[in-house]
Design a protein around this motif. Structure first.
Motif, PDB file in Angstrom:
ATOM      1  N   ARG A  51       0.828  -1.209   0.000  1.00 33.31           N
ATOM      2  CA  ARG A  51       0.000   0.000   0.000  1.00 33.31           C
ATOM      3  C   ARG A  51       0.858   1.254   0.000  1.00 33.31           C
ATOM      4  N   ARG A  52       1.894   1.260   0.816  1.00 32.80           N
ATOM      5  CA  ARG A  52       2.760   2.433   0.915  1.00 32.80           C
ATOM      6  C   ARG A  52       3.511   2.713  -0.391  1.00 32.80           C
ATOM      7  N   LEU A  53       3.716   1.690  -1.190  1.00 32.17           N
ATOM      8  CA  LEU A  53       4.401   1.858  -2.478  1.00 32.17           C
ATOM      9  C   LEU A  53       3.429   2.079  -3.634  1.00 32.17           C
ATOM     10  N   GLY A  54       2.136   2.063  -3.336  1.00 35.03           N
ATOM     11  CA  GLY A  54       1.150   2.222  -4.389  1.00 35.03           C
ATOM     12  C   GLY A  54       1.010   0.998  -5.263  1.00 35.03           C
ATOM     13  N   LEU A  55       1.321  -0.172  -4.701  1.00 34.48           N
ATOM     14  CA  LEU A  55       1.219  -1.441  -5.423  1.00 34.48           C
ATOM     15  C   LEU A  55       0.137  -2.306  -4.792  1.00 34.48           C
ATOM     16  N   ARG A  56      -0.302  -3.298  -5.552  1.00 41.03           N
ATOM     17  CA  ARG A  56      -1.296  -4.233  -5.034  1.00 41.03           C
ATOM     18  C   ARG A  56      -0.590  -5.364  -4.308  1.00 41.03           C
ATOM     19  N   ALA A  57      -1.173  -5.808  -3.199  1.00 41.45           N
ATOM     20  CA  ALA A  57      -0.631  -6.965  -2.484  1.00 41.45           C
ATOM     21  C   ALA A  57      -1.089  -8.243  -3.179  1.00 41.45           C
ATOM     22  N   PRO A  58      -0.177  -9.188  -3.427  1.00 41.68           N
ATOM     23  CA  PRO A  58      -0.576 -10.425  -4.108  1.00 41.68           C
ATOM     24  C   PRO A  58      -1.338 -11.353  -3.171  1.00 41.68           C
ATOM     25  N   ALA A  59      -2.095 -12.263  -3.748  1.00 40.45           N
ATOM     26  CA  ALA A  59      -2.763 -13.280  -2.935  1.00 40.45           C
ATOM     27  C   ALA A  59      -1.747 -14.295  -2.419  1.00 40.45           C
ATOM     28  N   VAL A  60      -0.724 -14.550  -3.206  1.00 38.13           N
ATOM     29  CA  VAL A  60       0.307 -15.518  -2.847  1.00 38.13           C
ATOM     30  C   VAL A  60       1.632 -15.010  -3.399  1.00 38.13           C
ATOM     31  N   SER A  61       2.715 -15.304  -2.719  1.00 37.10           N
ATOM     32  CA  SER A  61       4.039 -14.868  -3.190  1.00 37.10           C
ATOM     33  C   SER A  61       4.301 -15.401  -4.597  1.00 37.10           C
ATOM     34  N   TRP A  62       4.947 -14.564  -5.416  1.00 40.33           N
ATOM     35  CA  TRP A  62       5.172 -14.940  -6.818  1.00 40.33           C
ATOM     36  C   TRP A  62       6.659 -15.067  -7.134  1.00 40.33           C
ATOM     37  N   LEU A  63       7.426 -15.595  -6.177  1.00 46.21           N
ATOM     38  CA  LEU A  63       8.872 -15.728  -6.341  1.00 46.21           C
ATOM     39  C   LEU A  63       9.239 -16.504  -7.604  1.00 46.21           C
ATOM     40  N   SER A  64       8.517 -17.540  -7.915  1.00 45.41           N
ATOM     41  CA  SER A  64       8.826 -18.331  -9.108  1.00 45.41           C
ATOM     42  C   SER A  64       7.694 -18.296 -10.134  1.00 45.41           C
ATOM     43  N   SER A  65       6.738 -17.391  -9.957  1.00 45.76           N
ATOM     44  CA  SER A  65       5.651 -17.197 -10.934  1.00 45.76           C
ATOM     45  C   SER A  65       5.946 -15.921 -11.706  1.00 45.76           C
ATOM     46  N   ASP A 102      10.631 -17.337 -21.452  1.00 48.79           N
ATOM     47  CA  ASP A 102      11.420 -18.507 -21.065  1.00 48.79           C
ATOM     48  C   ASP A 102      11.661 -18.548 -19.557  1.00 48.79           C
ATOM     49  N   THR A 103      11.747 -17.384 -18.917  1.00 52.34           N
ATOM     50  CA  THR A 103      12.002 -17.371 -17.469  1.00 52.34           C
ATOM     51  C   THR A 103      10.790 -17.826 -16.668  1.00 52.34           C
ATOM     52  N   MET A 104       9.663 -18.058 -17.306  1.00 53.21           N
ATOM     53  CA  MET A 104       8.500 -18.609 -16.592  1.00 53.21           C
ATOM     54  C   MET A 104       8.762 -20.038 -16.115  1.00 53.21           C
ATOM     55  N   VAL A 105       9.664 -20.732 -16.797  1.00 51.83           N
ATOM     56  CA  VAL A 105       9.966 -22.124 -16.408  1.00 51.83           C
ATOM     57  C   VAL A 105      11.031 -22.078 -15.318  1.00 51.83           C
ATOM     58  N   GLN A 106      10.599 -22.169 -14.072  1.00 48.11           N
ATOM     59  CA  GLN A 106      11.496 -22.077 -12.921  1.00 48.11           C
ATOM     60  C   GLN A 106      11.410 -23.341 -12.073  1.00 48.11           C
ATOM     61  N   HIS A 148      11.262 -25.096  -8.303  1.00 47.87           N
ATOM     62  CA  HIS A 148      10.950 -24.989  -6.881  1.00 47.87           C
ATOM     63  C   HIS A 148      10.496 -23.574  -6.499  1.00 47.87           C
ATOM     64  N   GLU A 149      10.869 -23.094  -5.336  1.00 49.54           N
ATOM     65  CA  GLU A 149      10.347 -21.830  -4.809  1.00 49.54           C
ATOM     66  C   GLU A 149      11.242 -20.626  -5.120  1.00 49.54           C
ATOM     67  N   ARG A 150      12.434 -20.859  -5.618  1.00 47.80           N
ATOM     68  CA  ARG A 150      13.290 -19.750  -6.033  1.00 47.80           C
ATOM     69  C   ARG A 150      14.315 -20.305  -7.019  1.00 47.80           C
ATOM     70  N   ASP A 151      14.492 -19.586  -8.127  1.00 51.64           N
ATOM     71  CA  ASP A 151      15.411 -20.063  -9.152  1.00 51.64           C
ATOM     72  C   ASP A 151      16.082 -18.855  -9.801  1.00 51.64           C
ATOM     73  N   ALA A 152      17.283 -18.541  -9.335  1.00 56.79           N
ATOM     74  CA  ALA A 152      17.990 -17.351  -9.831  1.00 56.79           C
ATOM     75  C   ALA A 152      18.331 -17.465 -11.304  1.00 56.79           C
ATOM     76  N   ARG A 153      18.364 -18.678 -11.838  1.00 55.86           N
ATOM     77  CA  ARG A 153      18.635 -18.824 -13.266  1.00 55.86           C
ATOM     78  C   ARG A 153      17.569 -18.107 -14.089  1.00 55.86           C
ATOM     79  N   TRP A 210      17.042  -9.246 -14.869  1.00 48.36           N
ATOM     80  CA  TRP A 210      17.773  -8.027 -14.546  1.00 48.36           C
ATOM     81  C   TRP A 210      18.422  -7.418 -15.784  1.00 48.36           C
ATOM     82  N   VAL A 211      18.806  -8.268 -16.731  1.00 50.76           N
ATOM     83  CA  VAL A 211      19.414  -7.796 -17.978  1.00 50.76           C
ATOM     84  C   VAL A 211      18.331  -7.460 -19.002  1.00 50.76           C
TER      85      VAL A 211
END
Length: 447
Positions: free
Chosen positions: A216-230, A308-312, A314-319, A325-326
């Motif tokens: 809220r403080r950033l003017g963003l919507r809160a997700p229903a569930v964390s989207w770390l790998s979504s 292509d980065t949609m295919v991750q 487990h719960e976190r995949d830096a690949r 970031w690029v």
């Protein structure tokens, strides 16, 4: 400096804009991360996670110019994406506040939330410029709603169209992208606060209220569930932008083709200082149009990488998310550059109606003649007769009028030549009216 074309002082103007540089350069990125860290502390104090005094002390860092070289050195030392910055921040804080900065969060919370803010800023710029381009297109379509020119299929002259009809197809297409950009905001403007694996276990029962307060403080919507790998929302944003820039490339490609000297129906506006060739002084190259097409190709390729980065895993995949970031900043740089160029192209487009009329030769009446003869012979028989007649005139180099006299009646030939623009003007009017209704109902700024 200048290792990438985006950063080049010689060529950078072709790949980015001053606004996109200001949005994505390193000081802006660090300032954005700092704002997220401060906002998190303020939300944590609001929810009773950390003392208010700590949040106040951390908040006093807002606007601070952090030493990027020192952050970079410590990042290399620790091999951690944000620890260098956190160490620098902790040294500027006293007592408990130093322990409460970046409290219970992780890299991806900061970088994903920062990407949402970057997308918001990019969308705002795209919205502004696409609407201006659309406005210019509508004015041009109305101005030339009955200006005849050759319609072309398979790269060859066909039946006549109005130039305004061509422009109306550009405007109608861009309008759909504006709708997509607006509709996507609800899905893209979402913050990230997931902690280690997305469960926010560090914060106990305060977890979900904290995430809501942070977003809220950033003017963003809160997700229903964390989207770390979504990562579907990032991919959707990329493809909406890629489609829109490709539509601008369709416009640019048309200018590129119709500026050819032997056609000469459209032309880019050029400055007196512009040089087409240092060996062929007569040349006037469609360089802006060329560059828009190049940028659109790169934006589409970047959108494919983000898909292509949609295919991750487990719960976190830096690949996956580190590739973003690029690719995401480059996509935004190039999309904004293409948009700026398209805006300039439309604003200064030279329309040469005399060349359009000149390029309408005797063949331009063939569709109208077919429709007239179809009443007497039937459509398919008339088409076969005329196809043979036009072939004979072409292959035997006979006067077209002479060949047609042998297959068409005097009454049918009396209607020629005719420039039949069909429903071109009516469709221009329909596009302009529908677009104006949409624009009247939408905000001037992206939200």
């Amino acid at each position: 400096m200048g290792a990438h074309l985006i950063d080049s002082r010689i060529f950078g103007h072709q790949w980015t804009t001053p606004e996109s540089r200001a949005l994505f350069d390193e000081p802006a990125r660090v300032a954005r991360w700092l704002e997220i860290v401060i906002t998190l502390a303020e939300a944590q104090a609001e929810c009773g996670v950390i003392p208010a005094e700590s949040a106040l002390a951390i908040g006093q860092l807002r606007g601070a110019v952090l030493p990027i070289e020192e952050i970079a050195r410590r990042t290399r030392e620790t091999s951690h994406s944000t620890l260098g910055m956190i160490q620098v921040l902790r040294e500027r804080l006293a007592g408990a506040a130093a322990e409460h900065v970046y409290y219970g969060t992780t890299v991806q919370d900061v970088t994903d939330t920062a990407q949402a803010l970057e997308i918001r800023a990019t969308c705002s710029l795209l919205w502004r410029d696409w609407r201006q381009i659309e406005s210019d297109m509508l004015a041009l379509a109305l101005q030339h709603r009955a200006t005849p020119m050759p319609g072309r299929t398979h790269g060859q002259p066909g039946a006549p169209i109005a130039f305004g009809f061509k422009v109306a197809t550009w405007a109608d297409e861009l309008g759909r992208h504006l709708q997509r950009l607006r509709q996507g905001g609800e899905r893209w403007m979402v913050g990230q606060l997931g902690g280690a694996v997305g469960t926010l276990a560090f914060f106990g029962e305060r977890a979900l209220p904290l995430r809501s307060a942070f977003c809220r403080r950033l003017g963003l919507r809160a997700p229903a569930v964390s989207w770390l790998s979504s990562r579907d929302c990032l991919a959707e944003f990329a493809h909406v932008v890629a489609m829109a820039v490709s539509s601008l490339a369709r416009l640019a490609n048309e200018v590129y083709a119709l500026q050819r000297r032997e056609i000469g129906e459209l032309a880019e506006k050029t400055r007196s200082s512009t040089v087409g060739s240092i060996t062929m002084p007569h040349k006037r190259n469609p360089e802006v149009s060329e560059q828009i097409v190049v940028l659109a190709r790169l934006v589409r390729s970047h959108a494919a990488v983000l898909t292509d980065t949609m295919v991750q895993e487990h719960e976190r995949d830096a690949r996956g998310w580190k590739a973003e970031w690029v690719v995401l900043p480059e996509l935004c740089h190039m999309a904004l550059a293409a948009t700026t160029m398209a805006r300039e192209l439309m604003a200064g487009l030279e329309v040469r109606t005399d060349a359009m009329r000149r390029n309408l030769d005797d063949n331009a009446s063939s569709e109208h003649l077919l429709s007239v003869m179809a009443l007497r012979l039937g459509k398919h028989r008339a088409q076969a007769v005329l196809n043979d007649a036009y072939r004979r005139a072409r292959d035997e180099q006979l006067p077209l009028e002479q060949v047609l006299q042998g297959v068409a009646s005097a009454q049918e030939l009396a209607e020629l030549p005719v420039i039949d623009l069909g429903a071109s003007a009516a469709m221009v009017d329909a596009v302009v009216a529908a677009t104006q209704r949409r624009r009247d109902a939408e905000p001037a700024e992206w939200a």
